[in-house]
Write a protein that holds these residues in place. Structure first.
Motif, PDB file in Angstrom:
ATOM      1  N   ARG A  99       2.016 -27.459 -18.989  1.00  0.00           N
ATOM      2  CA  ARG A  99       2.542 -28.812 -19.021  1.00  0.00           C
ATOM      3  C   ARG A  99       1.824 -29.703 -18.009  1.00  0.00           C
ATOM      4  NH1 ARG A  99       8.934 -29.472 -18.257  1.00  0.00           N
ATOM      5  NH2 ARG A  99       8.788 -27.820 -19.828  1.00  0.00           N
ATOM      6  N   ALA A 102      -1.563 -30.990 -19.451  1.00  0.00           N
ATOM      7  CA  ALA A 102      -1.361 -32.074 -20.412  1.00  0.00           C
ATOM      8  C   ALA A 102      -0.925 -33.350 -19.707  1.00  0.00           C
ATOM      9  CB  ALA A 102      -0.312 -31.652 -21.452  1.00  0.00           C
ATOM     10  N   ALA A 103      -0.067 -33.232 -18.689  1.00  0.00           N
ATOM     11  CA  ALA A 103       0.393 -34.411 -17.960  1.00  0.00           C
ATOM     12  C   ALA A 103      -0.752 -35.072 -17.207  1.00  0.00           C
ATOM     13  CB  ALA A 103       1.514 -34.014 -17.001  1.00  0.00           C
ATOM     14  N   GLY A 134       1.397 -31.961 -24.631  1.00  0.00           N
ATOM     15  CA  GLY A 134       2.625 -31.881 -23.848  1.00  0.00           C
ATOM     16  C   GLY A 134       3.759 -31.254 -24.623  1.00  0.00           C
ATOM     17  N   THR A 137       3.211 -27.440 -24.939  1.00  0.00           N
ATOM     18  CA  THR A 137       3.415 -26.643 -23.725  1.00  0.00           C
ATOM     19  C   THR A 137       4.834 -26.748 -23.178  1.00  0.00           C
ATOM     20  OG1 THR A 137       2.573 -28.506 -22.423  1.00  0.00           O
ATOM     21  CG2 THR A 137       1.014 -26.766 -23.013  1.00  0.00           C
ATOM     22  N   GLY A 142       8.519 -31.694 -22.659  1.00  0.00           N
ATOM     23  CA  GLY A 142       7.117 -32.068 -22.502  1.00  0.00           C
ATOM     24  C   GLY A 142       6.785 -33.350 -23.238  1.00  0.00           C
ATOM     25  N   ALA A 146       5.482 -36.698 -21.381  1.00  0.00           N
ATOM     26  CA  ALA A 146       4.215 -37.335 -21.757  1.00  0.00           C
ATOM     27  C   ALA A 146       4.413 -38.817 -22.058  1.00  0.00           C
ATOM     28  CB  ALA A 146       3.627 -36.618 -22.972  1.00  0.00           C
ATOM     29  N   GLY A 185       4.338 -36.072 -29.637  1.00  0.00           N
ATOM     30  CA  GLY A 185       4.776 -34.999 -28.747  1.00  0.00           C
ATOM     31  C   GLY A 185       5.888 -34.163 -29.359  1.00  0.00           C
TER      32      GLY A 185
END
Length: 557
Positions: A99, A102-103, A134, A137, A142, A146, A185
């Motif tokens: 995570r 992706a963030a 996001g 994960t 997530g 995001a 997402g």
């Protein structure tokens, strides 16, 4: 018929890891199953698709920007976005999916777009990539994270570039894109959930295969086998060897809290009726310690709990002439613990086998109904069409005969489906189930059915009830198919461990029956399997009588 026992499978009944080496091909196949269920290939396909999409989306952003404005003016934020994409690609190679990764990509990309806004408006599709990552994960959390990072990143970039927040029109446009980011997402989160469900389901099947494979190997090595009645009788023999027992029984609990005897010794006069309410039995079962109480002129009643770990899976109830000391009872209860583990394993295996048998009968019923029965019915329609079109008397006669035979075969198949689906209910006993079957068959064959059901609260062992039910069903089916009878008499008497079933008719008798004895041979085999006596004979007044008797009370009532 499915019975649920309160069972706990202890870890120490399975072979240790050293014994697993002897499994050979079973273990190799099991390893293959485990690899399949734990293989992350499904998840890797999503990440590979994301990696391939990243340069494609970046090229799309460049193309859209070039068509809408001059690339020389947008080179700096396009270059920065390309660096973000490059860093994300390198991170995918070096770091596992997370995570945080992706963030980070979402934060850098949204800041770059905010710095270049409003000219960087056409770069907003790039934010869908880290939003999808996001969700993959972090699930729903997530996806939400995001979306929040995208909004904060663009706002921070815009403040850094112009020292002011976005105007109302720009903010409303970005809000629509933020909704799209969240939906993307959420799609990633849904895919993650599907993968988890698939993996969990696969792991359950792998675990079931592992346990069944080990059970198959272990069952071949057990000296006492996996027959619950044999093991229960062994426990009673052990108790009788240590105490002067006048009569005894081993009780296990069936669904609904009713205790029923799995094995007995001594006389049988209904002394176990209502055993589940006996204070001595309840005390021993609940406290997991031996209990005793005076039994009048009978001496004393002793109850020994059958313990597996912290659970009581059964109890031995014995009437003895003299009271045993607490130490003797404790030592005797301890000696039954090993037998309790074996018995619990056998009961569990018996339940699994019973469920498998029941599912197989249902599967066969579905295949017959949806397969050959439907095809034969379709052939009947073709014959009907032939009858309507033909002008030849001979052809019409043959077609009529063929139609009659097809109808008979389809009817027999439907009866077979009914037989396969007929099973013992958890609540109703053998007598009620067989009576219901007789009523159903009698209605179909226009037989007058006479029923006598003498059955109390006590039940026979599940496998014994199942075999007796099949014998009774076969006898009733033979009346419908061959007897040409008007009346059917069915008598069921159950007094565990004894039982008697009598099926009689006023038809043509055995002398006029077909020579095929396959059904009769199956009935005899079922009777031998449970130690019952099967008698098939012509009645003096005409018709046939089928009687099956089990236990010491073999005489007809």
């Amino acid at each position: 018929m499915t019975h649920s026992y309160q069972l706990v499978t202890p870890n120490n009944i399975w072979p240790d890891r050293a014994q697993h080496a002897t499994f050979g091909a079973d273990k190799a196949h099991l390893s293959a199953v485990s690899v399949l269920t734990s293989d992350p290939a499904v998840a890797q396909r999503h990440w590979r698709a994301l990696a391939v999409a990243r340069p494609g989306v970046l090229a799309l952003v460049v193309a859209l920007t070039g068509s809408a404005s001059s690339l020389t003016e947008a080179w700096w934020w396009l270059s920065a976005l390309a660096l973000v994409a490059l860093a994300a690609a390198i991170a995918e190679r070096a770091l596992p999916p997370s995570r945080l990764r992706a963030a980070g990509e979402m934060a850098l990309a949204s800041i770059v777009i905010g710095l270049g806004f409003p000219e960087a408006y056409l770069a907003l599709p790039y934010l869908l990539l880290p939003a999808f990552a996001g969700g993959l994960t972090g699930g729903a959390g997530g996806a939400i994270l995001a979306t929040i990072i995208a909004a904060l990143g663009m706002a921070a970039g815009d403040i850094l570039a112009r020292n002011a927040l976005l105007d109302l029109s720009s903010a409303s446009s970005l809000a629509a894109w933020l909704a799209i980011v969240f939906v993307t997402g959420a799609i990633g989160a849904w895919l993650l959930r599907q993968e988890n469900v698939h993996v969990a389901d696969g792991e359950r099947y792998a675990a079931a295969y592992r346990l069944l494979s080990e059970l198959r190997v272990v069952s071949r090595r057990l000296s006492g086998g996996l027959d619950p009645m044999t093991l229960a009788e062994g426990i009673l023999d052990n108790v009788a060897a240590r105490m002067d027992v006048r009569r005894a029984a081993l009780l296990v609990r069936r669904e609904g809290g009713v205790l029923f005897p799995l094995a007995r010794r001594g006389d049988d006069d209904g002394w176990l009726v209502g055993a589940e309410h006996d204070p001595v039995v309840l005390d021993a079962w609940t406290n997991e310690v031996p209990a005793w109480a005076p039994a009048g002129r009978r001496g004393h009643r002793v109850v020994l709990p059958l313990r597996v770990g912290s659970r009581t899976i059964g109890a031995v109830v014995a009437d003895v002439p003299e009271q045993a000391s607490p130490d003797e009872l404790t030592e005797l209860a301890r000696s039954t613990d090993e037998g309790a583990v074996r018995l619990e394993t056998a009961l569990l295996f018996d339940e699994v086998r019973e469920l498998a048998t029941r599912e197989e009968r249902q599967r066969l019923a579905r295949e017959i109904h949806d397969g050959i029965a439907q095809e034969l019915a379709s052939m009947g329609y073709l014959v009907d069409d032939l009858l309507a079109r033909t002008t030849s008397a001979d052809t019409a006669s043959l077609a009529t005969t063929l139609r009659r035979e097809l109808t008979r075969i389809v009817t027999e198949l439907r009866h077979s489906v009914f037989d396969l689906r007929s099973d013992l209910d958890r609540e109703t006993g053998l007598g009620e189930t067989l009576s219901g079957y007789a009523r159903q068959v009698g209605a179909q064959a226009r037989l007058k059915v006479h029923l006598v059901n003498q059955e109390g609260q006590e039940r026979l062992r599940p496998e014994v009830e199942a075999e007796l039910l099949r014998i009774g069903q076969e006898a009733i089916t033979n009346v419908r198919k061959h007897a040409k009878a008007r009346n059917l008499w069915v008598t069921v008497s159950v007094n565990p461990p004894s039982a008697h079933i009598r099926v009689a008719d006023d038809g043509t008798g055995m002398r006029d029956r077909p020579s095929d004895r396959y059904g009769l041979d199956i009935m005899a085999e079922r009777a031998r399997r449970i130690g019952a006596t099967l008698v098939i004979e012509d009645a003096p007044e005409g018709g046939t009588v089928v009687g099956v008797s089990l236990g010491p009370d073999n005489e007809e009532g």
